[in-house]
Structure formats: C-alpha cells, structure tokens
Design a protein around this motif. Structure first.
Motif, PDB file in Angstrom:
ATOM      1  N   GLU A 132     -14.083  90.451  36.903  1.00 53.72           N
ATOM      2  CA  GLU A 132     -14.775  89.809  38.029  1.00 53.72           C
ATOM      3  C   GLU A 132     -13.724  89.272  38.992  1.00 53.72           C
ATOM      4  OE1 GLU A 132     -17.910  89.810  38.669  1.00 53.72           O
ATOM      5  OE2 GLU A 132     -18.780  90.475  36.771  1.00 53.72           O
ATOM      6  N   GLU A 133     -13.653  89.864  40.184  1.00 53.43           N
ATOM      7  CA  GLU A 133     -12.636  89.450  41.144  1.00 53.43           C
ATOM      8  C   GLU A 133     -12.962  88.072  41.702  1.00 53.43           C
ATOM      9  OE1 GLU A 133      -9.981  91.753  44.531  1.00 53.43           O
ATOM     10  OE2 GLU A 133     -12.072  92.323  44.230  1.00 53.43           O
ATOM     11  N   GLY A 134     -11.937  87.275  41.975  1.00 55.45           N
ATOM     12  CA  GLY A 134     -12.153  85.964  42.565  1.00 55.45           C
ATOM     13  C   GLY A 134     -11.166  84.940  42.060  1.00 55.45           C
ATOM     14  N   ASP A 135     -11.381  83.686  42.456  1.00 52.27           N
ATOM     15  CA  ASP A 135     -10.588  82.542  42.011  1.00 52.27           C
ATOM     16  C   ASP A 135     -11.457  81.721  41.069  1.00 52.27           C
ATOM     17  OD1 ASP A 135      -8.552  83.362  43.684  1.00 52.27           O
ATOM     18  OD2 ASP A 135      -9.097  82.004  45.314  1.00 52.27           O
ATOM     19  N   TRP A 136     -11.192  81.823  39.771  1.00 52.60           N
ATOM     20  CA  TRP A 136     -12.065  81.250  38.749  1.00 52.60           C
ATOM     21  C   TRP A 136     -11.426  80.019  38.130  1.00 52.60           C
ATOM     22  CZ3 TRP A 136     -16.661  83.194  39.231  1.00 52.60           C
ATOM     23  CH2 TRP A 136     -16.820  84.517  39.659  1.00 52.60           C
ATOM     24  N   ALA A 137     -12.167  78.902  38.167  1.00 56.57           N
ATOM     25  CA  ALA A 137     -11.670  77.651  37.592  1.00 56.57           C
ATOM     26  C   ALA A 137     -11.469  77.803  36.088  1.00 56.57           C
ATOM     27  CB  ALA A 137     -12.652  76.514  37.881  1.00 56.57           C
ATOM     28  N   PHE A 138     -10.443  77.141  35.589  1.00 61.21           N
ATOM     29  CA  PHE A 138     -10.065  77.185  34.169  1.00 61.21           C
ATOM     30  C   PHE A 138      -9.584  75.778  33.827  1.00 61.21           C
ATOM     31  CE2 PHE A 138      -6.630  78.695  31.031  1.00 61.21           C
ATOM     32  CZ  PHE A 138      -7.532  78.802  29.984  1.00 61.21           C
ATOM     33  N   HIS A 139     -10.284  75.083  32.914  1.00 65.83           N
ATOM     34  CA  HIS A 139     -10.009  73.657  32.756  1.00 65.83           C
ATOM     35  C   HIS A 139     -10.561  73.112  31.446  1.00 65.83           C
ATOM     36  CE1 HIS A 139     -14.275  72.574  33.782  1.00 65.83           C
ATOM     37  NE2 HIS A 139     -14.196  73.703  34.481  1.00 65.83           N
ATOM     38  N   CYS A 140     -10.120  71.902  31.111  1.00 64.12           N
ATOM     39  CA  CYS A 140     -10.748  71.153  30.029  1.00 64.12           C
ATOM     40  C   CYS A 140     -12.088  70.627  30.531  1.00 64.12           C
ATOM     41  CB  CYS A 140      -9.855  69.990  29.602  1.00 64.12           C
ATOM     42  SG  CYS A 140     -10.597  68.940  28.322  1.00 64.12           S
ATOM     43  N   HIS A 141     -13.108  70.669  29.665  1.00 63.64           N
ATOM     44  CA  HIS A 141     -14.442  70.268  30.106  1.00 63.64           C
ATOM     45  C   HIS A 141     -14.736  68.793  29.857  1.00 63.64           C
ATOM     46  CE1 HIS A 141     -18.458  71.038  31.592  1.00 63.64           C
ATOM     47  NE2 HIS A 141     -18.130  72.314  31.773  1.00 63.64           N
ATOM     48  N   LYS A 142     -13.773  68.026  29.381  1.00 62.98           N
ATOM     49  CA  LYS A 142     -13.938  66.573  29.358  1.00 62.98           C
ATOM     50  C   LYS A 142     -13.622  66.071  30.764  1.00 62.98           C
ATOM     51  CE  LYS A 142     -13.143  65.535  24.493  1.00 62.98           C
ATOM     52  NZ  LYS A 142     -12.362  64.745  23.511  1.00 62.98           N
ATOM     53  N   SER A 143     -14.621  65.497  31.430  1.00 61.69           N
ATOM     54  CA  SER A 143     -14.490  65.227  32.858  1.00 61.69           C
ATOM     55  C   SER A 143     -13.328  64.297  33.181  1.00 61.69           C
ATOM     56  CB  SER A 143     -15.796  64.651  33.413  1.00 61.69           C
ATOM     57  OG  SER A 143     -16.166  63.476  32.707  1.00 61.69           O
ATOM     58  N   HIS A 144     -13.009  63.341  32.314  1.00 62.07           N
ATOM     59  CA  HIS A 144     -11.888  62.439  32.603  1.00 62.07           C
ATOM     60  C   HIS A 144     -10.543  63.122  32.391  1.00 62.07           C
ATOM     61  CE1 HIS A 144     -14.082  58.298  32.402  1.00 62.07           C
ATOM     62  NE2 HIS A 144     -14.666  59.158  33.197  1.00 62.07           N
ATOM     63  N   HIS A 145     -10.542  64.295  31.791  1.00 56.47           N
ATOM     64  CA  HIS A 145      -9.282  65.018  31.592  1.00 56.47           C
ATOM     65  C   HIS A 145      -8.925  65.876  32.798  1.00 56.47           C
ATOM     66  CE1 HIS A 145      -9.486  64.682  26.895  1.00 56.47           C
ATOM     67  NE2 HIS A 145      -9.605  63.520  27.525  1.00 56.47           N
ATOM     68  N   THR A 146      -9.789  65.897  33.812  1.00 53.38           N
ATOM     69  CA  THR A 146      -9.453  66.570  35.065  1.00 53.38           C
ATOM     70  C   THR A 146      -9.290  65.528  36.164  1.00 53.38           C
ATOM     71  OG1 THR A 146     -11.822  67.009  35.398  1.00 53.38           O
ATOM     72  CG2 THR A 146     -10.481  68.788  34.486  1.00 53.38           C
ATOM     73  N   MET A 147      -8.636  64.424  35.811  1.00 50.54           N
ATOM     74  CA  MET A 147      -8.255  63.379  36.760  1.00 50.54           C
ATOM     75  C   MET A 147      -6.833  62.948  36.451  1.00 50.54           C
ATOM     76  SD  MET A 147     -11.605  60.926  36.942  1.00 50.54           S
ATOM     77  CE  MET A 147     -13.213  61.519  37.445  1.00 50.54           C
ATOM     78  N   ASN A 148      -6.187  62.348  37.442  1.00 49.15           N
ATOM     79  CA  ASN A 148      -4.821  61.855  37.274  1.00 49.15           C
ATOM     80  C   ASN A 148      -4.795  60.334  37.324  1.00 49.15           C
ATOM     81  OD1 ASN A 148      -3.744  64.476  37.271  1.00 49.15           O
ATOM     82  ND2 ASN A 148      -3.633  64.497  39.496  1.00 49.15           N
ATOM     83  N   ALA A 149      -3.900  59.734  36.566  1.00 45.60           N
ATOM     84  CA  ALA A 149      -3.542  58.308  36.654  1.00 45.60           C
ATOM     85  C   ALA A 149      -4.717  57.407  36.982  1.00 45.60           C
ATOM     86  CB  ALA A 149      -2.438  58.120  37.696  1.00 45.60           C
ATOM     87  N   MET A 150      -5.852  57.624  36.326  1.00 46.38           N
ATOM     88  CA  MET A 150      -7.036  56.831  36.629  1.00 46.38           C
ATOM     89  C   MET A 150      -7.010  55.513  35.889  1.00 46.38           C
ATOM     90  SD  MET A 150     -10.012  58.712  34.421  1.00 46.38           S
ATOM     91  CE  MET A 150     -11.161  57.393  34.760  1.00 46.38           C
ATOM     92  N   GLY A 151      -7.681  54.515  36.444  1.00 50.20           N
ATOM     93  CA  GLY A 151      -7.846  53.241  35.753  1.00 50.20           C
ATOM     94  C   GLY A 151      -9.121  53.250  34.944  1.00 50.20           C
ATOM     95  N   HIS A 152      -9.086  52.681  33.755  1.00 51.69           N
ATOM     96  CA  HIS A 152     -10.256  52.696  32.874  1.00 51.69           C
ATOM     97  C   HIS A 152     -11.116  51.449  33.030  1.00 51.69           C
ATOM     98  CE1 HIS A 152      -8.848  56.220  30.571  1.00 51.69           C
ATOM     99  NE2 HIS A 152      -7.652  55.731  30.820  1.00 51.69           N
ATOM    100  N   ASP A 153     -10.647  50.456  33.769  1.00 52.56           N
ATOM    101  CA  ASP A 153     -11.364  49.187  33.873  1.00 52.56           C
ATOM    102  C   ASP A 153     -12.000  48.994  35.243  1.00 52.56           C
ATOM    103  OD1 ASP A 153     -10.599  48.468  31.266  1.00 52.56           O
ATOM    104  OD2 ASP A 153      -8.646  47.792  32.000  1.00 52.56           O
ATOM    105  N   VAL A 154     -12.218  50.077  35.994  1.00 52.47           N
ATOM    106  CA  VAL A 154     -12.839  49.973  37.311  1.00 52.47           C
ATOM    107  C   VAL A 154     -14.349  49.878  37.129  1.00 52.47           C
ATOM    108  CG1 VAL A 154     -13.177  51.123  39.527  1.00 52.47           C
ATOM    109  CG2 VAL A 154     -10.976  51.299  38.347  1.00 52.47           C
ATOM    110  N   PRO A 155     -15.011  48.832  37.657  1.00 55.19           N
ATOM    111  CA  PRO A 155     -16.462  48.718  37.491  1.00 55.19           C
ATOM    112  C   PRO A 155     -17.190  49.764  38.317  1.00 55.19           C
ATOM    113  CG  PRO A 155     -15.642  47.002  38.952  1.00 55.19           C
ATOM    114  CD  PRO A 155     -14.442  47.705  38.403  1.00 55.19           C
ATOM    115  N   THR A 156     -18.400  50.136  37.884  1.00 51.95           N
ATOM    116  CA  THR A 156     -19.226  51.066  38.642  1.00 51.95           C
ATOM    117  C   THR A 156     -19.882  50.316  39.790  1.00 51.95           C
ATOM    118  OG1 THR A 156     -19.642  52.402  36.678  1.00 51.95           O
ATOM    119  CG2 THR A 156     -21.177  52.657  38.519  1.00 51.95           C
TER     120      THR A 156
END
Length: 469
Positions: free
Chosen positions: A313-337
């Motif tokens: 299948e031609e194209g640009d296909w994403a390839f990643h870990c499916h844990k959503s926080h593992h596709t972020m950088n240097a995030m803080g864990h104590d930020v309130p929603t």
C-alpha cells in the motif's frame, strides 16, 4: 579493514579512533581497531566483505559494527564509555553507551560463526556485558560476580563463543544494571541463518531498533537513574519524534522489522495501512502454525519481536507505540485537566505580572503542538512535527513507514512526502448538514432492576419491670 573503512568514510559515517587510555600500545596491537560513530543518522547496511555472506540489517538511527577475521574468528571491539546522544534536533543527553553512541552499534554474525568480542571499559565504574538470548558457555554469559569478574575502568575483557542459532538478540550490562541501562547502555545483535531456513524467509528490507526510555528534567541533560515508572522521554534507539528516521521501502518489498524492549513497561507497537505476522521472538523463529495477522503486537519488558509484512500500500503510514503518553515528549504528569475552564479573565491579570504566561489545556492539549511558549534550553516540545497538512502533534515513539513504487532496491533515502492521487484525501464538506435522525428511546438496561421491598417498621418496647420472668 582498509576497504571497509574506506566504505564508511565515503558515506561520511565512521571515524576510527584508538582507545589509548584503556590499554597499552602493545596490547592494542593485538586488538581490532575500535570504530566510533557519533552521528545519529540511519547508516546504510554494512555489506559483508569477509566471512559468510548474509543479507544485512539496517539499524534505525544507528549502524553496524565492522569486524576483522582472525584465523577464522570474527573479532569485534566494543568500547563502553560516556557519550552525548542527540535525542532530536534541539536536545542532547549525556548518556553511557558503546563506541560513541547509545544504543551501541548492532553486531551482525552468521549462524555457526566463532565470535570474539573485546570489551574495553572507559566508564567511571566497573561493567560487564550480557549477551541476551544467546546459547553460550556459562562463563561467557556476562553476569558480574556470578559468571565473571567485573571489567574495571581501564581494563579490556574478551568474550568468545559460537553463534549457535539464528535470531534476534540484544546485549547490555549485568553490572549496576539500574544505573547503566538507565543511562542507555544496550545494543542489538542479529545472527543470520547460514543456509536456507524453513522458518526464516528472505526479505527485501530488514530493520531493527531498541525501545528505551529516559527521565530527563526539562533543561537538564543527564537521566535520573532512580526513576521506575514516570519516564518522560520514550525512545526508539535513543531518539524521539521528530528525531526518529522514517523507514523507507519500495512498494511490494517484503519488510522485516526487529524490535527489542529494554524499558520498564510493555509497548503495543502499531502499524497503519498493513497487516503483519510475528515471525520471531527472542526464543527464535515462531512456528508457522502459530502465526496470524495483526496490526498491533505487544512487546513486553526484555522481549524481542520480529514482524514481517508486504509493503503493498503506497503512502506515508504511521508506525508507533499505541500507548498515547508514549507518543509525547518531556510531558509533565501533574498538570490538572482544565478542559472547559474559561481562563480569559484570569489570564489577563496573570500576564501583567508574568508576560510569558500561557494557558494550557483549556481546549485540550493539541495547542501544545504548535505553541510558541518559551522552553528551557535542551528540551523539546511535548508534541511537535510538521506534516504536509499541518501539525502532526506527536512525540516519543513515533515514525513513518514510507512506501513508494519508484523507490529503488537498496535505496534507503527519504523520498519526501507522499503525493496523493486526486480524490484520495479526506476533505471538508461544505454542503448543508441534514438533521440527525434520533431514536425515540436511547436504550436501557439489559433486564429490569429488582426494586427492594420497603423497610419493615420495627417497634421497640422498653421493659418496665421484671414481672413475668
């Protein structure tokens, strides 16, 4: 070694250097020359010029360690040392690794090879190397104190064994593991089959990389080695998106990807646009009767997974870990929603006192991908990356498999963004929207709830005497 060294120099890839501080000149004369690499680029496959032939792998954001043949023995030289690794443009980390990088170079051998690895320690403390998953003599297994003495700073040890079975393996210390692995000491090992193997098919492209993680405070450069769970940089080969190279293949290539996990948690690795088979683990190739098609496979701690698919299948296909926080950088864990909270009035008051103040999370976290908030030196945005249609809003364990019909065999260069055929891109609808049809009843419980009986009324009579007893 001359022709191989010239090959790497022509690619601008490798710099050879003697480890003069580790051993004497006399001792060095008997050692393979240590080869160092400091660039974080994906290097071209190292074609074997001596020894048994094999189809080489490509290490994502890494390289393969050259060797020399010495009376039929394949000799390598690893140097354990402090290194500086660029995790992505704009951030460098002070790590420990091998031969100038973390992870260290991939070692490629062929089933049946007698392998001799010289290990020189340039760390400030003792170390050892465990050959994860190998069948070998017990004294070569590399557990310091159990199978061998530790390799003290400035010393060189020799490991020698026969690569007895083909497969996907790792190497890492088994001395002060908490520190040394948290600092990035690890590497990939591939043993290729010596003949046609009933469970190992030939492929056109063979990639490999290790999953690793660090906890580095924004603005800092050295990992916190005491962290057990709250890592903030999830890496493939000590790189995070957008610093992870793409995996560039030709349409209809058969592709193999080998993945090893040396983090503290599991990673469900997901490929878009294709199905794949899990064809191998750290125990060897999987029996064909146990294989089924997946789009996600979980790689647990200390495990290897080998997946294969037809890139049709031609194209640009994403390839990643499916844990959503593992596709972020240097995030803080104590930020309130703060979703739905109107910050406008209070933000005006705060910015008079703190000009660089920014509201975070009022509409979700997507604004983090494009915000221009000042960051400390030597850190990365939580989400970043610009694609052909705008912000990708990713970080960490994310890359792209680029499939192109005009990619030449053996060409691993980036072909650029995919040019979609007309009519094959999702688009905004500008017509009238019909009124939604709604059910009269929105559903309910699967069976009536049992209504409890009303509580019984209890009359309590206080005794007035002892008559009648």
């Amino acid at each position: 070694m001359v022709s191989r060294r010239d090959l790497f120099r022509s690619a601008g890839a490798i710099t050879a250097a003697a480890s003069a501080a580790a051993v004497s000149r006399v001792a060095m004369a008997a050692l393979p020359e240590p080869v160092l690499q400091t660039k974080p680029d994906t290097m071209a496959p190292l074609l074997p010029q001596t020894g048994r032939p094999y189809n080489p792998v490509v290490t994502l954001n890494g390289w393969t360690l050259p060797w020399r043949m010495n009376q039929g023995v394949k000799e390598f030289h690893l140097v354990a040392e402090p290194v500086v690794r660029e995790l992505a443009p704009g951030m460098k980390a002070h790590l420990w690794g091998y031969n100038g990088q973390s992870p260290g170079p991939t070692i490629e051998v062929v089933e049946g090879d007698r392998v001799r690895v010289f290990v020189t320690n340039k760390l400030p403390e003792h170390t050892s190397i465990h050959w994860h998953g190998q069948r070998l003599p017990n004294g070569m297994d590399g557990v310091a104190g159990l199978n061998q003495k530790s390799i003290q700073p400035g010393k060189t040890f020799v490991y020698e064994f026969v690569a007895r079975r083909p497969g996907t393996f790792m190497y890492h210390p088994h001395a002060d593991e908490m520190t040394q692995m948290a600092m990035g000491m690890m590497g990939f090992w591939v043993t290729h089959p010596k003949t046609n193997h009933p469970l190992i098919e030939a492929v056109d492209r063979d990639f490999c990389f290790l999953l690793n993680a660090f906890d580095i405070d924004p603005g800092a450069a050295t990992p916190k080695i005491m962290t057990m769970t709250n890592f903030n940089l999830w890496c493939w080969n000590s790189r995070v998106f957008p610093g992870i190279d793409t995996l560039n293949v030709r349409k209809n290539d058969k592709v193999r990807i080998r993945i090893g996990n040396l983090t503290m948690t599991n990673h469900p690795i997901h490929l878009h646009g294709h199905e794949f088979l899990v064809t191998g683990t750290d125990g060897g190739p999987t029996p064909k009767g146990t294989r089924w098609y997946e789009v996600t496979t979980d790689v647990a701690v200390g495990q290897m997974r080998q997946i294969e698919f037809l890139a049709d299948e031609e194209g640009d296909w994403a390839f990643h870990c499916h844990k959503s926080h593992h596709t972020m950088n240097a995030m803080g864990h104590d930020v309130p929603t703060m979703i739905g909270v109107d910050h406008r009035s209070v933000a005006k008051k705060i910015t008079k006192l703190v000009p660089d103040y920014m509201v975070m999370g009022e509409r979700g976290m997507a604004d983090m991908g494009e915000m221009e908030m000042p960051l400390p030196d030597n850190t990365l945005p939580m989400m970043t990356g610009q694609g052909p249609f705008g912000g990708v809003e990713m970080g960490g364990m994310f890359s792209i498999v680029k499939v192109r019909k005009n990619q030449k065999a053996g060409d691993y260069s980036d072909p650029g963004w995919y040019q979609h055929p007309k009519g094959e891109v999702a688009f905004e609808w500008s017509g009238a929207l019909p009124e939604p049809a709604r059910f009269a009843a929105e559903g309910g419980q699967s069976m009536p709830r049992k209504t409890p009986a009303p509580p019984s009324e209890v009359n309590v009579r206080k005794p007035t005497g002892h008559s009648g007893h």
